[in-house]
Enzyme design. Structure first.
Site, PDB file in Angstrom:
ATOM      1  N   GLN A  64      48.069 -22.307 -14.077  1.00  0.00           N
ATOM      2  CA  GLN A  64      48.816 -21.216 -13.439  1.00  0.00           C
ATOM      3  C   GLN A  64      50.316 -21.295 -13.705  1.00  0.00           C
ATOM      4  OE1 GLN A  64      46.709 -21.794  -9.445  1.00  0.00           O
ATOM      5  NE2 GLN A  64      47.073 -19.590  -9.498  1.00  0.00           N
ATOM      6  N   CYS A  83      44.870 -15.652  -4.597  1.00  0.00           N
ATOM      7  CA  CYS A  83      45.238 -16.553  -5.687  1.00  0.00           C
ATOM      8  C   CYS A  83      46.638 -16.146  -6.130  1.00  0.00           C
ATOM      9  CB  CYS A  83      44.245 -16.377  -6.836  1.00  0.00           C
ATOM     10  SG  CYS A  83      44.627 -17.369  -8.292  1.00  0.00           S
ATOM     11  N   LEU A  84      47.523 -17.118  -6.335  1.00  0.00           N
ATOM     12  CA  LEU A  84      48.896 -16.765  -6.719  1.00  0.00           C
ATOM     13  C   LEU A  84      48.949 -16.014  -8.039  1.00  0.00           C
ATOM     14  CD1 LEU A  84      50.967 -19.903  -5.640  1.00  0.00           C
ATOM     15  CD2 LEU A  84      50.655 -17.738  -4.434  1.00  0.00           C
ATOM     16  N   HIS A 141      38.442 -23.774  -5.309  1.00  0.00           N
ATOM     17  CA  HIS A 141      39.154 -22.702  -6.007  1.00  0.00           C
ATOM     18  C   HIS A 141      40.015 -23.276  -7.140  1.00  0.00           C
ATOM     19  CE1 HIS A 141      41.684 -18.838  -5.889  1.00  0.00           C
ATOM     20  NE2 HIS A 141      42.410 -19.658  -6.626  1.00  0.00           N
ATOM     21  N   GLU A 142      40.779 -24.327  -6.838  1.00  0.00           N
ATOM     22  CA  GLU A 142      41.703 -24.883  -7.843  1.00  0.00           C
ATOM     23  C   GLU A 142      40.958 -25.588  -8.972  1.00  0.00           C
ATOM     24  OE1 GLU A 142      44.457 -23.629  -7.572  1.00  0.00           O
ATOM     25  OE2 GLU A 142      44.547 -23.197  -5.429  1.00  0.00           O
ATOM     26  N   HIS A 160      39.794 -23.266 -11.539  1.00  0.00           N
ATOM     27  CA  HIS A 160      40.852 -22.857 -12.471  1.00  0.00           C
ATOM     28  C   HIS A 160      40.854 -23.740 -13.726  1.00  0.00           C
ATOM     29  CE1 HIS A 160      43.365 -19.662 -10.828  1.00  0.00           C
ATOM     30  NE2 HIS A 160      43.433 -20.247  -9.649  1.00  0.00           N
TER      31      HIS A 160
HETATM   32 NI    NI Z   1      44.038 -19.427  -7.853  1.00  0.00          NI
END
Ligand code: NI
Length: 170
Positions: free
Chosen positions: A50, A88-89, A130-131, A134
């Site tokens: 990210q 999510c950012l 979640h992370e 990614h």
């Molecule tokens: Ni995220």
């Protein structure tokens, strides 16, 4: 390298990340940068891709439980699941309900180079799942039903367009 928050549409978000092979100063710098960008955007978790780094590394802070996880792996998940709202950012403004395991056990390397294991439930378990997704290029919208994704289709298209525009200016 310039680190900045990557938004949906950026190809780095759908790539599988490479493991970190040593914990050195560079890792510490990236971890600090990740926390900085996460706090600035009021997030509670962030994965290295990210900020444009395709490496297996995650930071999170839930209720003062602040951790950097290098090469994290989910080694156990509860059969029991929970549905909860997630954002999510990399998807500003998009929130959707997602079913995740209620508890997880995660193995990782800490910033001091030690191998560690943690067990978390509730929001922390959700953030970890979640992370870590990614790191395999899996996004939260990949975890929702086709019907729910259809509801978000317009918003997702807008985000993608914004990404393309931004790319031209950079
Ligand atoms: Ni995220």
């Amino acid at each position: 390298m310039r680190y900045f928050l990557r938004i949906y549409g950026d190809p780095v978000l759908t790539k599988r990340c490479e493991p970190m092979n040593k914990v050195g100063d560079e890792v510490k710098v990236i971890s600090e940068k990740m926390f900085e960008i996460m706090y600035a955007n009021e997030g509670i978790g962030l994965a290295a891709p990210q900020i444009g780094v395709s490496k297996r590394m995650v930071v999170m802070e839930v209720e003062k439980d602040s951790i950097t996880l290098i090469n994290p792996e989910i080694i156990w998940k509860s059969d029991e699941t929970e549905v909860g709202e997630e954002g999510c950012l990399s998807f500003p403004g998009i929130f959707t309900e997602i079913e995740r395991a209620s508890k997880v056990k995660v193995k990782y390397i800490a910033l001091d180079g030690e191998e560690k294991e943690i067990e978390r439930e509730g929001i922390s378990a959700r953030v970890l799942q979640h992370e870590i997704d990614h790191l395999d290029g899996i996004l939260f919208i990949d975890r929702i039903s086709v019907a729910r994704r259809e509801l978000l289709r317009k918003d997702l298209e807008i985000l993608k367009k914004q990404y393309k525009k931004r790319k031209k200016v950079l």
